[in-house]
Structures are given as structure tokens and as C-alpha cells.
Design an enzyme around this catalytic site. Structure first.
Site, PDB file in Angstrom:
ATOM      1  N   LYS A 136       0.834  -1.193   0.000  1.00 14.14           N
ATOM      2  CA  LYS A 136       0.000   0.000   0.000  1.00 14.14           C
ATOM      3  C   LYS A 136       0.878   1.256   0.000  1.00 14.14           C
ATOM      4  O   LYS A 136       2.037   1.218   0.425  1.00 14.14           O
ATOM      5  CB  LYS A 136      -0.918   0.014   1.236  1.00 14.14           C
ATOM      6  CG  LYS A 136      -1.902  -1.153   1.279  1.00 14.14           C
ATOM      7  CD  LYS A 136      -2.942  -1.050   0.168  1.00 14.14           C
ATOM      8  CE  LYS A 136      -3.907  -2.228   0.184  1.00 14.14           C
ATOM      9  NZ  LYS A 136      -3.351  -3.426  -0.445  1.00 14.14           N
ATOM     10  N   ASP A 137       0.284   2.369  -0.441  1.00 17.53           N
ATOM     11  CA  ASP A 137       1.005   3.636  -0.547  1.00 17.53           C
ATOM     12  C   ASP A 137       1.539   4.091   0.808  1.00 17.53           C
ATOM     13  O   ASP A 137       0.980   3.756   1.856  1.00 17.53           O
ATOM     14  CB  ASP A 137       0.073   4.722  -1.079  1.00 17.53           C
ATOM     15  CG  ASP A 137      -0.458   4.397  -2.456  1.00 17.53           C
ATOM     16  OD1 ASP A 137      -0.165   5.146  -3.386  1.00 17.53           O
ATOM     17  OD2 ASP A 137      -1.168   3.389  -2.603  1.00 17.53           O
ATOM     18  N   LYS A 138       2.602   4.908   0.750  1.00 14.40           N
ATOM     19  CA  LYS A 138       3.122   5.504   1.983  1.00 14.40           C
ATOM     20  C   LYS A 138       2.343   6.759   2.349  1.00 14.40           C
ATOM     21  O   LYS A 138       1.721   6.832   3.412  1.00 14.40           O
ATOM     22  CB  LYS A 138       4.607   5.843   1.839  1.00 14.40           C
ATOM     23  CG  LYS A 138       5.151   6.559   3.090  1.00 14.40           C
ATOM     24  CD  LYS A 138       6.553   7.106   2.907  1.00 14.40           C
ATOM     25  CE  LYS A 138       6.987   7.875   4.153  1.00 14.40           C
ATOM     26  NZ  LYS A 138       8.323   8.467   4.008  1.00 14.40           N
TER      27      LYS A 138
END
Length: 613
Positions: free
Chosen positions: A338-340
Site C-alpha cells: 500500500k502507498d506511503k
């Protein structure tokens, strides 16, 4: 930013299947502008609370007719964990719990750590031994302790006390355990049905390294042999002293337990307190013959949960959770990354951790902007790709029309929405896959790995950003000196990945072979992440080449997916069809059915100009 410009240059070949003018806007101005919620295989959003969330253990056993196999195993395993907390966490509570401020003496420590099970063992001695033998045993134990406390050396052969011959095997086993639990500084030996009690010399040796209360509780923990339990020594800032404790425990009991050091919760990064945690090895009991039921009861525990994180890399989140739970990052499994810079929700499974242990760290991890919920027991780990997809809530800010576009902004936005609805979009891998905004992109590390340039891959991984903070100062020091040990002392404790790599480099050296060994210290999912990033870059370029060459029409040699209902991007070759010349002429397929495989083993590729790429 220079990095952003470089990124646009390297990925400027991306093509689209629409002539829509479009508009400008900014995403990810803050993490709350980009919310990602995983969709599980059943099509459910993982941020929704389930009936099993915040797992509760009933103290009332269900009726036999409802006592399923899975529930039975959970109920038998979880009390073991509770019991270990009562015993093994005694020292931690004594030093940190304000509700128990007077636990300094040995008597208080023992009493505070005594569970109902231990009280039963004390009663066992009274029921299995006659009163006189019981008194003599207690006197023998007191004599040993007095001599040790007076620093008097035991002269001559080690003193012994015999309980006599006990013919019943089960009774002997109960007595062995009960004596060692009540008097951990004693050991019991069997001789032809006779039980002989002796001083535990290893207990005395450990007392030279740690406090007697720690030694007392450690040997009780060791004798209990409770599966999936752990014991924690008091916090210690002396590295040499910790090394001595590690050495003693591993030398004496290395075949039974393993030790690891972790920073104490709420540690000071400048002068952290480190705790040594001991837990039983997984294979410690494999030499014993056991029934099928016993084997099932000893099987690995899996706990599923939903992780919410904010503005944090997933690998960093996993490393932090592993540190708090006393496991390693590879004990965690997940369906996707998942995105940061976002608020993300995703399903995870951790091995060798009960729901109760996970619940116990909820408050601690909130400080790192993480939450865990939907906590429950499951039968197996997750695998990459085991999801239906992701749901996105995206806020676009700073909206404006293109240069020289006189159209109304609102009309342009509505037009864009309709365009996406009617024509769709190319599902490119986005900037976060490649590390937009960083000096080194993930695909560059992946290429070095594929070329076998391990020193280069490690150097790229440890390349600093243009920032003056402890992490980047440590990385700069490594690039200047290749001093892994010195860099390790500078690297903050929360950077689990970097510290793992540096520890291995210190051990194996900064050579090609040493870097190979160091890279293998990472979990498998992380090792292949960088290779996948390079594969993703190739896929983006291949798609752009396909669209630039043929446009939106379906041509001979294209691959199409025959299963219209399939949402799985990892479908097998049997569901993929190679478009024929006749099908191209008849316009049999539409562009939305065309698929392009990611590079891999035993993959079917298109048979047209794309194959020349």
C-alpha cells in the site's frame, strides 16, 4: 523537485487511449487526501468491523455439540499465552506497573507471579509426599539457598536429597514438574524410579548475570515449556552485559530456546533500554512422539487483523509491529503493498502471535499512527494477490485548466469523468511503485538485482536523500566509509530494514558474497519487491509501445482474456486467447479485453510487434 523532474523524464513514454484535453490538479497534498481500502476476496472492504473483531475469549466452554475443531484449538492455546504472561511478565510489571509498587523483594515477585496452576502444584507436593518428606524437602531447599546467599562454596560432592522410589510413572512426572516449579533453583533426577533432588548450578551461574528474581522466573518459565510463550529479562543498556546473557542462555539452553534483543517500549533513541526476549524454538518438541491430536494442538498460530496506517511505508509498519510482538518481519503476510503518503487499510496475518498478544500492543502502536482491529484467529497466512482489489477515496486539489484552454473548468472535469466511464483508462503502475520523490527508484535496485550486481543494489538501497536527519546522516556515513558497524550505531532503532541489512553486512562484509548474504536477511516479499518494480516499469513501457503502435484497435497476435467476470490479474494461460487474423478482421474483441502479461516464468506473450520490444 529534481527527483520529480527525473521521474517524469524516465517515465515520459506513457500513452493513453483518449484525446481528452484534461485538466491539472494535485493529489496527495496530505495523507488524508488519499485513502486506500483493500477489498478482500469476498468483495468486502477490510475496514468494516466483522463479528469477530476485537476477538473475545469466552471463559465458559461451549456445549460439546457446538465445540468445533477450530474453536477447541483456539481455546486450548490461548490460556497458555495468558499463563505465560502471568509468569514471564512478572519482572516487567514489577519495574513498570504503578499498581504494584512494592514488588522489590523475592517473596513479592514470586507471589505476584503465582498463577492458579502454580498453587495447584504446591498442593500437589502436599498430596503426593508425606508430611515429613515434604518438610525435609523444604529444609533442603532452604539450606541450599542459605549457603548460596552467604557466598559459601559447596565443598565436596553436590548435596542431594532423595524422595525415595516412586513406582507410578505419572506420579513421578507430576512430582518432577511440581518441585522445579516451586524451587527453580533445584533440579530433579530420576534413578531407577527414585527421584533425587540437587542444586541447580546453572541457576546459580545465571544469578551472577541477572537478579535472583529474574533467574527464579526464568527457570520457572523454562520448566513450564508452554508453547508460544515468551520470557523477558529486565531492560539493560549495557551491550556487553546483554551479550553475556545471550551467550549464557544459548550455550546452556540453545537447543530449546532462542534469544533476541528488542528496544523497550517508549525507549529513548539516544540511550535506548534494550530487553532480551526468550522464546521456545519451533522444533523443540519434534523429537517426541505424539498423537495426531497433540500435533494439531501444537500447530502454528495464525492471527488475522486489519492494519490501518498513516503516512508510513508498509515495510516500516511491519518492522515496527514485529519489534513490539517479538517476532520477525517474515512472520507477517499480506495480499498487497500500500502507498506511503496515504491512509491505508489492509488485511494481514501474523504467525506465532495470539489475538490477545496483538491486542496488548494496540495503545503503543497508536503513537505511530497505526491501528489494528478485526483481530481473530485463522488457519493460514495470506499470499500476494489474495484480494479482489482496492477502493480509493482521492481528493484532488489546486484544480486548473490546461494552458491555453479557455473552456470552463467544471465542464472539463465533468467531461473527464464521462471519458473515464465510457472509455476506461490504461491501468499503469503508478509513481508510488517506483518511489517517486526519491533519489533512487525501486526499479533501479531491481535492475541491479537482476544483473547480479549485489554491491550496487545494497549501495542504492542505502543511498541517502538530501535531508539532514539521523537516518540520512547514517546512510551518508556508510557511503563514505562502508563501516557497517559504525553505521548501525547511528541508524535509529525504528529503521528495521536498514538495521537488518547493516547487521548482516557487519557479519559478512561489504563484498559481493557478503551483500548476497545480507540481502537474504530480508523477508522474501521484500526481496522480490524491487524485482517486481523493474518488471512493472517494463510493463508500463510495453503497454505504451502497444498503444503507440496499434492504437485502441485489437489486432492479430494480441492476447485477450476470455473470462469476462475475472477480476484476478494473475489468471492462468488457459483463460488467455491469442487473437487470429480472422478475429481481427471481424472485430471480435474490444480493447478492454486485451491483456499484457508481466514478465515471468512460463508466461504466454503476444505475437506481434510487441514481441520485438
Amino acid at each position: 523537485m529534481e527527483e520529480d523532474t527525473d521521474f517524469r523524464i524516465r517515465f515520459s513514454s506513457l500513452c493513453f487511449i483518449t484525446d481528452h484535453v484534461g485538466f491539472h490538479g494535485t493529489i496527495k497534498s496530505s495523507p488524508s487526501d488519499f485513502v486506500v481500502i483493500e477489498i478482500d476476496e469476498q468483495g468486502q472492504l477490510v475496514n468494516k468491523a466483522t463479528d469477530e473483531s476485537i476477538c473475545k475469549i469466552s471463559k465458559v466452554l461451549p456445549e460439546p455439540s457446538n465445540f468445533t475443531k477450530k474453536t477447541k484449538l483456539d481455546l486450548q492455546i490461548l490460556p497458555f499465552e495468558e499463563g505465560s504472561n502471568k509468569e514471564a511478565s512478572t519482572l516487567v510489571r514489577c519495574s513498570n506497573d504503578d499498581q504494584n509498587p512494592q514488588c522489590g523483594s523475592e517473596k513479592d515477585t514470586i507471589n505476584s507471579g503465582t498463577s492458579e496452576c502454580e498453587e495447584e502444584r504446591v498442593d500437589v507436593l502436599g498430596s503426593l509426599l508425606d508430611e515429613r518428606t515434604n518438610e525435609l524437602l523444604t529444609q533442603f531447599a532452604c539450606d541450599i539457598k542459605e549457603k548460596w546467599n552467604s557466598k559459601t562454596e559447596l565443598v565436596g560432592p553436590s548435596p542431594e536429597f532423595s524422595l525415595g522410589r516412586i513406582l507410578d510413572k505419572n506420579r513421578r512426572a507430576i512430582l518432577h514438574s511440581a518441585i522445579r516449579q516451586k524451587f527453580p533453583f533445584l533440579i530433579t533426577v530420576g534413578k531407577n524410579s527414585e527421584i533425587v533432588v540437587k542444586p541447580n548450578i546453572e541457576y546459580k551461574e545465571l544469578c551472577l548475570l541477572v537478579s535472583e528474581e529474574e533467574a527464579f522466573d526464568f527457570f520457572k518459565y523454562l520448566d513450564a515449556k508452554k508453547e508460544n510463550s515468551k520470557f523477558t529479562f529486565k531492560p539493560d543498556t549495557d551491550k556487553d552485559h546483554r551479550k553475556a546473557v545471550h551467550h549464557f542462555v544459548n550455550k546452556k539452553f540453545g537447543n530449546l530456546v532462542e534469544t533476541k534483543s528488542f528496544p523497550e517500549p517508549n525507549y529513548n533513541a539516544g540511550n535506548p533500554n534494550i530487553v532480551i526476549t526468550v522464546r521456545f524454538r519451533e522444533k523443540a518438541h519434534k523429537h517426541r512422539k505424539r498423537s495426531r491430536l497433540e500435533y494439531q494442538e501444537r500447530k502454528v498460530i495464525y492471527t488475522a487483523f486489519t492494519l490501518r496506517k498513516e503516512n508510513m511505508e508498509m515495510f516500516e509498519a511491519v518492522g515496527f509491529l514485529a519489534m513490539k510482538l517479538g517476532v520477525i518481519p517474515s512472520d507477517f503476510s499480506y495480499a498487497g503493498l500500500k502507498d506511503k503518503k496515504a491512509i491505508t487499510y489492509q488485511a494481514m496475518v501474523v504467525r506465532k502471535v495470539t489475538p490477545e498478544r496483538l491486542k496488548n500492543i494496540e495503545k503503543e502502536i497508536e503513537k505511530k499512527r497505526m491501528n489494528v482491529f478485526n483481530i481473530r484467529s485463522v488457519d493460514d497466512s495470506l499470499r500476494l494477490g489474495q484480494l479482489k482489489g482496492n477502493h480509493f477515496d482521492i481528493v484532488i486539489r489546486n484544480l486548473k485548466t490546461q494552458i491555453n484552454d479557455s473552456a470552463n473548468l467544471r465542464e472539463r472535469i465533468l467531461e473527464a469523468i464521462e471519458n473515464v466511464k465510457n472509455k476506461g483508462f490504461v491501468n499503469y503502475y503508478g509513481p508510488q511503485r517506483f518511489g517517486l520523490g526519491r533519489r533512487v527508484h525501486t526499479d533501479q535496485i531491481g535492475l541491479a538485482l537482476l544483473k547480479g550486481e549485489m554491491v550496487k543494489a545494497v549501495t542504492l538501497f542505502l543511498t541517502p536523500e538530501d535531508l539532514d536527519d539521523p537516518v540520512n546522516r547514517a546512510k551518508k556515513y556508510f557511503l563514505q566509509t562502508e563501516d557497517a558497524k559504525g553505521t548501525l550505531s547511528l541508524m535509529p532503532e525504528f529503521k528495521v530494514r536498514e538495521r537488518t541489512l547493516l547487521e548482516s553486512l557487519h557479519r559478512f562484509g561489504v563484498t559481493e558474497e557478503g551483500c548476497v548474504q545480507a540481502w537474504f536477511s530480508f523477508p522474501h516479499s521484500m526481496r522480490i519487491f524491487y524485482v517486481h518494480a523493474y518488471s512493472s516499469k517494463i510493463w508500463n513501457e510495453a503497454v505504451s509501445y502497444r498503444l503507440a503502435t496499434y492504437g485502441p484497435r485489437v489486432v492479430e497476435g494480441d492476447l485477450v482474456c476470455l473470462d469476462e467476470d475475472s477480476d484476478d490479474e494473475h489468471f492462468p494461460n488457459s483463460k488467455v486467447h491469442l487473437v487470429t487474423e480472422e478475429e481481427e478482421s471481424a472485430n471480435t474483441y474490444a480493447i478492454h479485453q486485451v491483456v499484457l502479461p508481466v514478465l515471468g516464468y512460463n508466461i504466454q506473450y503476444p505475437k506481434n510487434k510487441q514481441s520485438l520490444l
